[in-house]
Design a protein around this motif. Structure first.
Motif, short mmCIF file in Angstrom:
data_model
loop_
_atom_site.label_atom_id
_atom_site.label_comp_id
_atom_site.label_asym_id
_atom_site.label_seq_id
_atom_site.Cartn_x
_atom_site.Cartn_y
_atom_site.Cartn_z
N LEU A 1 -36.38 -5.60 -61.93
CA LEU A 1 -36.77 -6.88 -61.32
C LEU A 1 -38.04 -6.76 -60.47
CD1 LEU A 1 -35.93 -9.81 -61.33
CD2 LEU A 1 -34.56 -9.37 -59.31
N PRO A 2 -38.20 -5.71 -59.64
CA PRO A 2 -39.48 -5.59 -58.93
C PRO A 2 -40.67 -5.41 -59.87
CG PRO A 2 -37.83 -4.22 -57.89
CD PRO A 2 -37.23 -4.75 -59.15
N GLY A 3 -40.46 -4.74 -61.00
CA GLY A 3 -41.55 -4.57 -61.97
C GLY A 3 -41.97 -5.89 -62.58
N ILE A 4 -40.98 -6.70 -62.96
CA ILE A 4 -41.29 -8.02 -63.51
C ILE A 4 -41.95 -8.88 -62.44
CG2 ILE A 4 -40.26 -10.14 -64.41
CD1 ILE A 4 -38.13 -8.33 -65.73
N ALA A 5 -41.43 -8.83 -61.23
CA ALA A 5 -42.00 -9.62 -60.13
C ALA A 5 -43.45 -9.23 -59.87
CB ALA A 5 -41.17 -9.47 -58.87
N ALA A 6 -43.75 -7.94 -59.92
CA ALA A 6 -45.12 -7.49 -59.68
C ALA A 6 -46.08 -8.04 -60.72
CB ALA A 6 -45.18 -5.96 -59.66
N VAL A 7 -45.66 -8.04 -61.97
CA VAL A 7 -46.53 -8.55 -63.03
C VAL A 7 -46.72 -10.05 -62.90
CG1 VAL A 7 -46.69 -8.86 -65.54
CG2 VAL A 7 -45.97 -6.67 -64.61
N VAL A 8 -45.64 -10.78 -62.59
CA VAL A 8 -45.75 -12.24 -62.45
C VAL A 8 -46.57 -12.61 -61.22
CG1 VAL A 8 -44.41 -14.34 -62.05
CG2 VAL A 8 -43.64 -12.69 -63.73
N ALA B 1 -52.80 -5.90 -58.02
CA ALA B 1 -52.61 -6.68 -56.80
C ALA B 1 -51.14 -7.09 -56.65
CB ALA B 1 -53.51 -7.92 -56.81
N GLY B 2 -50.50 -7.46 -57.76
CA GLY B 2 -49.08 -7.81 -57.72
C GLY B 2 -48.22 -6.64 -57.31
N VAL B 3 -48.54 -5.45 -57.81
CA VAL B 3 -47.79 -4.25 -57.43
C VAL B 3 -47.94 -3.99 -55.93
CG1 VAL B 3 -47.73 -1.73 -57.67
CG2 VAL B 3 -47.84 -3.18 -59.70
N LEU B 4 -49.15 -4.15 -55.42
CA LEU B 4 -49.36 -3.94 -53.98
C LEU B 4 -48.58 -4.96 -53.16
CD1 LEU B 4 -53.19 -3.14 -53.96
CD2 LEU B 4 -51.28 -1.55 -53.67
N VAL B 5 -48.55 -6.22 -53.60
CA VAL B 5 -47.80 -7.25 -52.86
C VAL B 5 -46.31 -6.95 -52.89
CG1 VAL B 5 -47.13 -9.70 -52.91
CG2 VAL B 5 -49.53 -9.06 -53.14
N ILE B 6 -45.78 -6.60 -54.06
CA ILE B 6 -44.35 -6.32 -54.17
C ILE B 6 -44.00 -5.06 -53.37
CG2 ILE B 6 -42.52 -5.62 -55.77
CD1 ILE B 6 -43.13 -8.60 -55.75
N THR B 7 -44.86 -4.07 -53.35
CA THR B 7 -44.62 -2.87 -52.55
C THR B 7 -44.60 -3.23 -51.07
OG1 THR B 7 -45.70 -1.50 -54.22
CG2 THR B 7 -45.47 -0.56 -52.02
N LEU B 8 -45.50 -4.09 -50.65
CA LEU B 8 -45.53 -4.55 -49.25
C LEU B 8 -44.26 -5.31 -48.91
CD1 LEU B 8 -47.18 -4.89 -46.61
CD2 LEU B 8 -48.02 -7.03 -47.59
N VAL B 9 -43.84 -6.23 -49.78
CA VAL B 9 -42.62 -6.99 -49.54
C VAL B 9 -41.41 -6.07 -49.48
CG1 VAL B 9 -41.05 -8.70 -50.57
CG2 VAL B 9 -43.50 -9.16 -50.48
N SER B 10 -41.34 -5.12 -50.41
CA SER B 10 -40.22 -4.17 -50.44
C SER B 10 -40.18 -3.32 -49.18
CB SER B 10 -40.34 -3.28 -51.67
OG SER B 10 -39.35 -2.30 -51.69
N SER B 11 -41.34 -2.87 -48.73
CA SER B 11 -41.40 -2.06 -47.51
C SER B 11 -40.96 -2.87 -46.29
CB SER B 11 -42.81 -1.52 -47.30
OG SER B 11 -43.18 -0.66 -48.33
N MET B 12 -41.41 -4.12 -46.22
CA MET B 12 -41.03 -4.96 -45.09
C MET B 12 -39.52 -5.22 -45.09
SD MET B 12 -44.25 -7.66 -44.92
CE MET B 12 -43.14 -8.99 -44.80
N LYS C 1 -32.69 -8.35 -51.27
CA LYS C 1 -33.97 -7.96 -51.86
C LYS C 1 -34.10 -8.52 -53.27
CE LYS C 1 -34.57 -3.56 -49.46
NZ LYS C 1 -34.71 -2.12 -49.61
N GLN C 2 -33.02 -8.42 -54.06
CA GLN C 2 -33.04 -8.93 -55.42
C GLN C 2 -33.23 -10.45 -55.43
OE1 GLN C 2 -32.99 -6.96 -58.19
NE2 GLN C 2 -32.95 -5.19 -56.84
N ILE C 3 -32.62 -11.13 -54.47
CA ILE C 3 -32.79 -12.58 -54.36
C ILE C 3 -34.24 -12.90 -54.01
CG2 ILE C 3 -32.16 -14.59 -52.96
CD1 ILE C 3 -29.30 -13.41 -52.86
N CYS C 4 -34.84 -12.12 -53.13
CA CYS C 4 -36.25 -12.34 -52.77
C CYS C 4 -37.17 -12.14 -53.97
CB CYS C 4 -36.66 -11.41 -51.64
SG CYS C 4 -35.91 -11.81 -50.06
N TYR C 5 -36.92 -11.09 -54.76
CA TYR C 5 -37.74 -10.86 -55.95
C TYR C 5 -37.57 -12.01 -56.94
CZ TYR C 5 -38.06 -6.00 -54.31
OH TYR C 5 -38.29 -4.88 -53.57
N GLY C 6 -36.33 -12.45 -57.14
CA GLY C 6 -36.09 -13.58 -58.03
C GLY C 6 -36.76 -14.85 -57.54
N GLY C 7 -36.70 -15.08 -56.24
CA GLY C 7 -37.38 -16.24 -55.66
C GLY C 7 -38.88 -16.18 -55.85
N LEU C 8 -39.46 -15.00 -55.69
CA LEU C 8 -40.89 -14.84 -55.94
C LEU C 8 -41.24 -15.15 -57.39
CD1 LEU C 8 -41.95 -11.62 -53.99
CD2 LEU C 8 -43.00 -13.86 -53.84
#
Length: 125
Positions: free
Chosen positions: A54-61, A79-90, A101-108
């Motif tokens: 799910l984070p991989g798909i979210a990063a691409v989208v 850029a998407g990978v950097l954003v998702i990494t930042l969100v995951s770290s936060m 976290k999974q709900i946040c990725y799905g919402g994104l």
């Protein structure tokens, strides 16, 4: 080849060989990633890569690639990978449970798909 497989074929490119090479390279990269993940974890099981799906798909989208058409750019994906990494770290720093976290990725993903579809409808109108 891009999105014009027929045009590439008519230009003299052996498109079947290019597609085969792309699949072989993808399989090799997946195998190396699986070996590295198993080495890092010290064990191997069938579904050990599922938390990364799910984070991989979210990063691409988030990077701008259309889920329906597959049109995107390498820079956007990075850029998407950097954003998702930042969100995951936060979320990890805030000790958020994995389910949230999974709900946040799905919402994104849903939010970006809605944004892209709205932008596409505006451009065609």
């Amino acid at each position: 080849m891009g999105s014009g497989e027929k045009a590439a074929y008519l230009s003299g490119i052996d498109t079947r060989r290019v597609i085969l090479a792309a699949f072989v390279l993808s399989g090799l990269c997946s195998a190396v990633a699986g070996i590295m993940l198993a080495g890092y974890a010290g064990q191997a099981y069938q579904r050990m890569g599922d938390p990364y799906l799910l984070p991989g798909i979210a990063a691409v989208v988030v990077g701008g690639t259309s889920i329906l058409g597959g049109k995107g750019s390498y820079g956007g994906t990075i850029a998407g990978v950097l954003v998702i990494t930042l969100v995951s770290s936060m979320l990890s720093l805030m000790h958020v449970p994995e389910a949230i976290k999974q709900i946040c990725y799905g919402g994104l993903i849903v939010g970006m798909v809605c944004l892209y579809s709205t932008r596409q409808n505006t451009a065609t109108a």
